[in-house]
Design a protein around this motif. Structure first.
Motif, mmCIF file in Angstrom:
data_model
loop_
_atom_site.group_PDB
_atom_site.id
_atom_site.type_symbol
_atom_site.label_atom_id
_atom_site.label_comp_id
_atom_site.label_asym_id
_atom_site.label_seq_id
_atom_site.Cartn_x
_atom_site.Cartn_y
_atom_site.Cartn_z
ATOM 1 N N ASP A 152 44.584 41.378 36.959
ATOM 2 C CA ASP A 152 43.415 41.772 37.743
ATOM 3 C C ASP A 152 43.844 42.380 39.075
ATOM 4 N N ARG A 153 43.007 43.263 39.572
ATOM 5 C CA ARG A 153 43.179 43.820 40.914
ATOM 6 C C ARG A 153 42.080 43.258 41.801
ATOM 7 N N ILE A 154 42.489 42.627 42.911
ATOM 8 C CA ILE A 154 41.557 42.005 43.846
ATOM 9 C C ILE A 154 41.667 42.713 45.193
ATOM 10 N N VAL A 155 40.522 43.060 45.773
ATOM 11 C CA VAL A 155 40.480 43.618 47.123
ATOM 12 C C VAL A 155 39.556 42.734 47.965
ATOM 13 N N TYR A 156 40.053 42.312 49.128
ATOM 14 C CA TYR A 156 39.262 41.490 50.051
ATOM 15 C C TYR A 156 39.060 42.302 51.331
ATOM 16 N N ARG A 157 37.854 42.846 51.472
ATOM 17 C CA ARG A 157 37.565 43.746 52.590
ATOM 18 C C ARG A 157 36.223 43.382 53.220
ATOM 19 N N ASP A 158 36.227 43.220 54.554
ATOM 20 C CA ASP A 158 35.007 42.870 55.293
ATOM 21 C C ASP A 158 34.337 41.626 54.705
ATOM 22 N N LYS A 159 35.169 40.663 54.323
ATOM 23 C CA LYS A 159 34.718 39.380 53.778
ATOM 24 C C LYS A 159 34.014 39.516 52.432
ATOM 25 N N GLN A 160 34.158 40.644 51.796
ATOM 26 C CA GLN A 160 33.612 40.881 50.469
ATOM 27 C C GLN A 160 34.760 40.943 49.465
ATOM 28 N N VAL A 161 34.590 40.265 48.335
ATOM 29 C CA VAL A 161 35.604 40.278 47.279
ATOM 30 C C VAL A 161 35.250 41.352 46.261
ATOM 31 N N TYR A 162 36.212 42.226 45.976
ATOM 32 C CA TYR A 162 36.073 43.258 44.953
ATOM 33 C C TYR A 162 37.032 42.916 43.811
ATOM 34 N N LEU A 163 36.575 43.173 42.599
ATOM 35 C CA LEU A 163 37.367 42.803 41.416
ATOM 36 C C LEU A 163 37.427 43.956 40.433
#
Length: 301
Positions: A152-163
């Motif tokens: 999986d690719r996880i992005v944590y930006r501006d307190k939002q989790v993207y998956l």
């Protein structure tokens, strides 16, 4: 929540079982023979009850405790193990004072000492609350929510989790896109961190909905995160985990990924929950509960 107790339990169980076995094979026949010899001159026929000498205290204790220890060892090593929640990193899902049951067979049956997987029974799923050995200090047990699976690719930006789920398709256009986890604001001010009211959201990952807390203060700079990045690609055989109390949790954002070998089990239920609402000025020790939160007893989401 280290595994020292597991090792101690294994040693004591084996020791008591060995004493019982040695007594059955060697010492009991010798005691019986000695008893027959002592009373043989007085009676032509001697019953077993009369002839056998009294049990030594060590043997008697081993026979009494071995069945109990063996039952407890099997129960907590392969079925369910109790844990206590020591911090607020999983609030509001789990609170300090919650005592939980962890399903040990959820992610494979492992021996209690070397933690070698004996039988494959399942793998973590996104949204699971998992207990694992802290990778930086394996004698500690941590509890977090599984967000990313291998690949999986996880992005944590501006307190939002993207998956972006792992994809093995040759044509990348057929793979899932990077999408934010669904968030729905619930309330503000139910919980506080350093006098700052926290925001409560319902987060959805896959088919799982759970509650999280966020601090409205600015996010942590990227330089403090693992490898100085807000983007993470989960290696094979590893998992990405987060605390539900997002701004008060030391998790994969800071130290990386959880190896599969470190998994202990899945938290499935709260079996008791204590309150500790006592002022610092109280003469009563702080570890003594002030009440029981009966409404929290039950399954964990």
């Amino acid at each position: 929540m280290a595994n020292y107790f597991s090792i101690f339990l294994v040693v004591v169980t084996l020791a008591s079982g060995l004493i019982w076995l040695l007594d059955h094979l060697f010492w009991a026949p010798k005691r019986k023979a000695a008893g027959v010899s002592d009373v043989g001159a007085a009676s032509a026929s001697v019953s077993d009850d009369v002839a056998e000498a009294p049990l030594p205290a060590v043997v008697d204790t081993a026979q009494q405790i071995f069945p109990v220890l063996a039952f407890v060892l099997v129960l907590r090593s392969f079925l369910y193990e109790p844990f206590q929640i020591p911090s607020g990193s999983m609030m509001p899902t789990l609170l300090v004072g919650d005592f939980i049951l962890v399903e040990k067979f959820a992610y494979g049956l492992k021996d209690p000492v070397w933690r070698t997987k004996l039988v494959e029974t399942g793998q973590p799923e996104r949204g699971d609350i998992a207990v694992f050995k802290y990778p930086e200090q394996p004698n500690l047990d941590y509890i977090k929510r599984v967000i990313g699976l291998p690949g999986d690719r996880i992005v944590y930006r501006d307190k939002q989790v993207y998956l972006q789920p792992a994809c093995e398709a040759e044509n990348q256009q057929n793979c899932p896109k990077l999408e934010p986890l669904s968030l729905e604001f619930e309330k503000r001010g139910e919980y506080y961190q350093n006098l700052m009211p926290l925001e409560r959201y319902t987060e959805t990952i896959g088919d799982t909905q759970h509650q999280i807390l966020r601090n409205p203060l600015p996010p942590i700079p990227s330089r403090h995160l693992y490898n100085g990045s807000r983007e993470f690609v989960v290696p094979e055989g590893h998992y990405f985990v987060l605390g539900d109390n997002r701004d008060n949790s030391r998790d994969s954002r800071f130290w990386g990924f959880v190896p599969e070998a470190n998994l202990v089990g899945q938290a499935v239920a709260i079996w008791i929950s204590f309150e500790f609402d006592r002022p610092p000025s109280s003469w009563v020790p702080g570890w003594i509960p002030t009440g029981i939160r009966f409404e929290r007893i039950g399954g964990i989401e």
